[in-house]
Design a protein around this motif. Sequence first.
Motif, PDB file in Angstrom:
ATOM      1  N   GLU A 329       0.729  -1.134   0.011  1.00 27.71           N
ATOM      2  CA  GLU A 329       0.044  -0.233  -0.182  1.00 27.71           C
ATOM      3  C   GLU A 329       0.846   1.281   0.064  1.00 27.71           C
ATOM      4  OE1 GLU A 329      -2.839   0.328   3.399  1.00 27.71           O
ATOM      5  OE2 GLU A 329      -4.408   1.244   2.077  1.00 27.71           O
ATOM      6  N   ASP A 330       2.088   1.214   0.804  1.00 27.71           N
ATOM      7  CA  ASP A 330       2.997   2.369   0.691  1.00 27.71           C
ATOM      8  C   ASP A 330       3.714   2.359  -0.575  1.00 27.71           C
ATOM      9  OD1 ASP A 330       2.509   2.812   3.511  1.00 27.71           O
ATOM     10  OD2 ASP A 330       3.894   1.347   3.934  1.00 27.71           O
ATOM     11  N   LEU A 331       4.085   1.260  -1.004  1.00 27.95           N
ATOM     12  CA  LEU A 331       4.513   1.302  -2.411  1.00 27.95           C
ATOM     13  C   LEU A 331       3.710   1.794  -3.668  1.00 27.95           C
ATOM     14  CD1 LEU A 331       6.991   0.593  -4.380  1.00 27.95           C
ATOM     15  CD2 LEU A 331       5.875  -1.531  -4.575  1.00 27.95           C
ATOM     16  N   LEU A 332       2.537   1.495  -3.397  1.00 23.42           N
ATOM     17  CA  LEU A 332       1.604   2.214  -4.382  1.00 23.42           C
ATOM     18  C   LEU A 332       1.380   3.724  -4.188  1.00 23.42           C
ATOM     19  CD1 LEU A 332      -0.793   1.626  -6.500  1.00 23.42           C
ATOM     20  CD2 LEU A 332      -2.303   1.412  -4.563  1.00 23.42           C
ATOM     21  N   MET A 333       1.173   4.167  -3.008  1.00 26.42           N
ATOM     22  CA  MET A 333       1.224   5.529  -2.724  1.00 26.42           C
ATOM     23  C   MET A 333       2.522   6.310  -3.230  1.00 26.42           C
ATOM     24  SD  MET A 333       0.881   7.712   0.754  1.00 26.42           S
ATOM     25  CE  MET A 333       2.651   7.428   1.377  1.00 26.42           C
ATOM     26  N   GLN A 334       3.742   5.603  -3.035  1.00 25.23           N
ATOM     27  CA  GLN A 334       4.949   6.308  -3.431  1.00 25.23           C
ATOM     28  C   GLN A 334       4.898   6.055  -4.875  1.00 25.23           C
ATOM     29  OE1 GLN A 334       7.235   7.541  -2.095  1.00 25.23           O
ATOM     30  NE2 GLN A 334       6.810   7.089   0.322  1.00 25.23           N
ATOM     31  N   LEU A 335       4.477   5.236  -5.703  1.00 28.05           N
ATOM     32  CA  LEU A 335       4.640   5.288  -7.223  1.00 28.05           C
ATOM     33  C   LEU A 335       3.509   6.266  -7.815  1.00 28.05           C
ATOM     34  CD1 LEU A 335       3.988   1.370  -8.000  1.00 28.05           C
ATOM     35  CD2 LEU A 335       6.177   2.849  -8.220  1.00 28.05           C
ATOM     36  N   ARG A 336       2.567   6.444  -6.972  1.00 28.64           N
ATOM     37  CA  ARG A 336       1.814   7.783  -7.548  1.00 28.64           C
ATOM     38  C   ARG A 336       2.410   8.904  -7.497  1.00 28.64           C
ATOM     39  NH1 ARG A 336      -4.289   4.856  -5.741  1.00 28.64           N
ATOM     40  NH2 ARG A 336      -4.155   3.816  -7.437  1.00 28.64           N
ATOM     41  N   GLN A 337       3.074   9.205  -6.144  1.00 23.37           N
ATOM     42  CA  GLN A 337       3.784  10.437  -6.048  1.00 23.37           C
ATOM     43  C   GLN A 337       4.776  10.633  -7.002  1.00 23.37           C
ATOM     44  OE1 GLN A 337       4.677   9.895  -1.918  1.00 23.37           O
ATOM     45  NE2 GLN A 337       2.676  10.990  -1.020  1.00 23.37           N
ATOM     46  N   MET A 379      -5.279  -6.539  -5.333  1.00 25.23           N
ATOM     47  CA  MET A 379      -5.083  -7.272  -3.856  1.00 25.23           C
ATOM     48  C   MET A 379      -5.949  -6.733  -2.891  1.00 25.23           C
ATOM     49  SD  MET A 379      -1.006  -7.228  -3.482  1.00 25.23           S
ATOM     50  CE  MET A 379       0.034  -7.885  -4.902  1.00 25.23           C
ATOM     51  N   THR A 380      -6.309  -7.511  -2.279  1.00 21.73           N
ATOM     52  CA  THR A 380      -7.462  -6.797  -0.971  1.00 21.73           C
ATOM     53  C   THR A 380      -6.511  -5.841   0.176  1.00 21.73           C
ATOM     54  OG1 THR A 380      -6.719  -8.648   0.769  1.00 21.73           O
ATOM     55  CG2 THR A 380      -8.637  -9.062  -0.812  1.00 21.73           C
ATOM     56  N   LEU A 381      -7.061  -5.155   0.730  1.00 25.54           N
ATOM     57  CA  LEU A 381      -6.487  -4.089   1.604  1.00 25.54           C
ATOM     58  C   LEU A 381      -5.425  -5.065   2.448  1.00 25.54           C
ATOM     59  CD1 LEU A 381      -6.106  -1.238   2.568  1.00 25.54           C
ATOM     60  CD2 LEU A 381      -7.797  -1.578   4.184  1.00 25.54           C
ATOM     61  N   LYS A 382      -5.902  -6.205   2.959  1.00 26.82           N
ATOM     62  CA  LYS A 382      -5.201  -6.956   4.025  1.00 26.82           C
ATOM     63  C   LYS A 382      -3.957  -7.572   3.553  1.00 26.82           C
ATOM     64  CE  LYS A 382      -5.670 -10.969   7.032  1.00 26.82           C
ATOM     65  NZ  LYS A 382      -6.806 -12.099   7.490  1.00 26.82           N
ATOM     66  N   GLU A 383      -4.116  -7.899   2.056  1.00 28.90           N
ATOM     67  CA  GLU A 383      -3.149  -8.620   1.349  1.00 28.90           C
ATOM     68  C   GLU A 383      -1.987  -7.444   0.972  1.00 28.90           C
ATOM     69  OE1 GLU A 383      -5.502 -11.964  -1.259  1.00 28.90           O
ATOM     70  OE2 GLU A 383      -5.212  -9.950  -2.059  1.00 28.90           O
ATOM     71  N   ARG A 384      -2.464  -6.228   0.689  1.00 28.53           N
ATOM     72  CA  ARG A 384      -1.501  -5.137   0.444  1.00 28.53           C
ATOM     73  C   ARG A 384      -0.542  -4.717   1.627  1.00 28.53           C
ATOM     74  NH1 ARG A 384      -5.685  -2.742  -2.656  1.00 28.53           N
ATOM     75  NH2 ARG A 384      -6.289  -1.108  -1.223  1.00 28.53           N
ATOM     76  N   ILE A 390       0.047 -13.948   0.952  1.00 28.47           N
ATOM     77  CA  ILE A 390      -0.394 -14.126  -0.550  1.00 28.47           C
ATOM     78  C   ILE A 390       0.098 -15.525  -0.878  1.00 28.47           C
ATOM     79  CG2 ILE A 390      -0.235 -13.429  -2.881  1.00 28.47           C
ATOM     80  CD1 ILE A 390       0.095 -10.463  -1.871  1.00 28.47           C
ATOM     81  N   ASP A 391      -0.944 -16.416  -0.778  1.00 31.02           N
ATOM     82  CA  ASP A 391      -0.328 -17.709  -1.428  1.00 31.02           C
ATOM     83  C   ASP A 391      -0.780 -18.186  -2.747  1.00 31.02           C
ATOM     84  OD1 ASP A 391      -2.960 -18.099  -1.244  1.00 31.02           O
ATOM     85  OD2 ASP A 391      -3.110 -19.344   0.562  1.00 31.02           O
ATOM     86  N   GLY A 392      -0.581 -19.200  -2.992  1.00 30.88           N
ATOM     87  CA  GLY A 392      -0.920 -19.556  -4.570  1.00 30.88           C
ATOM     88  C   GLY A 392      -2.138 -19.378  -5.081  1.00 30.88           C
ATOM     89  N   SER A 393      -3.581 -19.597  -4.451  1.00 29.25           N
ATOM     90  CA  SER A 393      -4.445 -19.245  -4.680  1.00 29.25           C
ATOM     91  C   SER A 393      -5.141 -17.674  -4.963  1.00 29.25           C
ATOM     92  CB  SER A 393      -5.667 -19.944  -3.834  1.00 29.25           C
ATOM     93  OG  SER A 393      -5.511 -19.273  -2.469  1.00 29.25           O
ATOM     94  N   ARG A 394      -4.290 -17.012  -3.727  1.00 20.82           N
ATOM     95  CA  ARG A 394      -4.606 -15.500  -3.851  1.00 20.82           C
ATOM     96  C   ARG A 394      -3.695 -15.039  -4.933  1.00 20.82           C
ATOM     97  NH1 ARG A 394      -6.000 -13.087   1.075  1.00 20.82           N
ATOM     98  NH2 ARG A 394      -6.150 -14.693   3.015  1.00 20.82           N
ATOM     99  N   ARG A 400      -5.821 -12.893 -12.219  1.00 23.07           N
ATOM    100  CA  ARG A 400      -6.995 -12.985 -12.975  1.00 23.07           C
ATOM    101  C   ARG A 400      -7.745 -11.501 -12.927  1.00 23.07           C
ATOM    102  NH1 ARG A 400      -8.035 -17.706 -10.703  1.00 23.07           N
ATOM    103  NH2 ARG A 400      -9.581 -16.896  -9.265  1.00 23.07           N
ATOM    104  N   GLY A 401      -7.775 -10.879 -11.777  1.00 24.60           N
ATOM    105  CA  GLY A 401      -8.477  -9.348 -11.393  1.00 24.60           C
ATOM    106  C   GLY A 401      -7.367  -8.352 -12.096  1.00 24.60           C
ATOM    107  N   SER A 402      -6.182  -8.456 -12.416  1.00 26.22           N
ATOM    108  CA  SER A 402      -5.430  -7.631 -13.011  1.00 26.22           C
ATOM    109  C   SER A 402      -4.951  -7.657 -14.350  1.00 26.22           C
ATOM    110  CB  SER A 402      -3.991  -7.430 -12.113  1.00 26.22           C
ATOM    111  OG  SER A 402      -3.092  -8.781 -12.160  1.00 26.22           O
ATOM    112  N   GLY A 403      -5.371  -8.881 -14.899  1.00 20.93           N
ATOM    113  CA  GLY A 403      -5.105  -9.232 -16.373  1.00 20.93           C
ATOM    114  C   GLY A 403      -3.708  -9.379 -16.549  1.00 20.93           C
TER     115      GLY A 403
END
Length: 443
Positions: A329-337, A379-384, A390-394, A400-403
């Motif tokens: 989640e921090d990385l995502l914020m940093q990428l956007r900044q 990812m879910t907030l918990k996963e971020r 984050i295991d194999g099924s996740r 799939r969700g991100s293409g």
Amino acid sequence: MWQGLTERLQSLLARWKGRGRLSEEEVENWLRELRLNLLEADVNLRVARLFVNQVRERVMTPEVLEHPHPHRRMTQIVYEELVKLLGEKPEPLHFASQPPTVFLMLGLQGSGKTTTCGKLATMLKKQGRHPLLVAADLKRPAAIEQLKQVGTKAGVPVFSMGSGTPEALAQSALQHAKTKGHDVVIIDSAGRLHTDEELMEELRRLKLALRPHEALLVLDATAGQDAVRVAESFDSEVGITGVVLTKLDSDARGGAVLSVRAVTGKPVKLVGTGEHLTDLDVFYPDRMVQRILGFGDVASLMERVEGLVDEATARRMEERIAKGTFNLEDLLMQLRQMRQAGPLEQLLSLLPGFGGLGGPRWQMDERKLKRMEAIILSMTLKERRNPDIIDGSRKRRIARGSGTTVQEVNQLLRQFKAMRDTMKRLAKARPSAKELMRLLGGF
């Protein structure tokens, strides 16, 4: 610009991972490959030979050959010798004790000299100084107009005459600066497509009239050995105090950067890293070598991002890095900044763990980075906040969700964890050069 050289050096150094004792013959073959890699990166022949000889002198000892972890010692030696080659420490610009300070900017057409004048003015303006740009190319009206356009963008006044002699221009410009209260005068001198005696004579006269505190040669880093020859010519004919390298954001092989100080004996003081007027940085030899070897450059990254976040946010982020709680989640914020601070490829190359992402799948263009962002957003907030769950099924669900593919999800997670762990260790240790090599030895 370092991708090719970085990949070659990383591959050479990785050869000794997991190895114990080394033979002299093995190391000689390795040194021969090192020399060839430097030459392929357009490093000057004399410089490549000198560098390899210095590395050989330090490597061919029982202490290294019989070291239980030769990879770490070899990496440390290459790092230290590259830093020494580039100058060991940053060289500050010299300012007059009694203003105005005069910077004479030299260089050929196409080197980025006029734009660099604007970048330098912008940098000095941010430092609270009051620069004046001076158009000293009296034979090319287009050059004067270009500087005026750069000055308008930078919000810095431009002094020009349009005719006369270099001596008259120098006297008028200095008098104008004193009258108007400018404490720095930046002279955009005449340039040609190549060096010639007429140009050098004009520049010698201009330098004699100005008596500048710095005579800075602007060199195009993409020019390779031509840049080194130009530097030798300007230094012998006019005399320079330092070098400004432009276009370090390009795909140049990097030979000019590694060669110019060794050949001229003059330091690289500033580097241009992009097209914007804010894309001019102080040259730090140790940071540059960290980038060449693929270790990232956290210090430069923090300086770039520093102005984009408030102090409380920056302090909170620093604490999270030190504690190892920095998450996706921090990385995502940093990428956007960081989108506000420059090209993302350039910025992500400063991160440990991302410097080696050179392959076709993860080249750092906007499209690929949007895929990274899509992976994190899937990812879910918990996963971020806790990527370790984050295991194999996740991973299959996220892909799939991100293409994207599971392999791309795995790669992002591996790189993130390497980056997080290294940043945590660096934040806590604040290591010396030797300690940095130890920490990054198995990276």
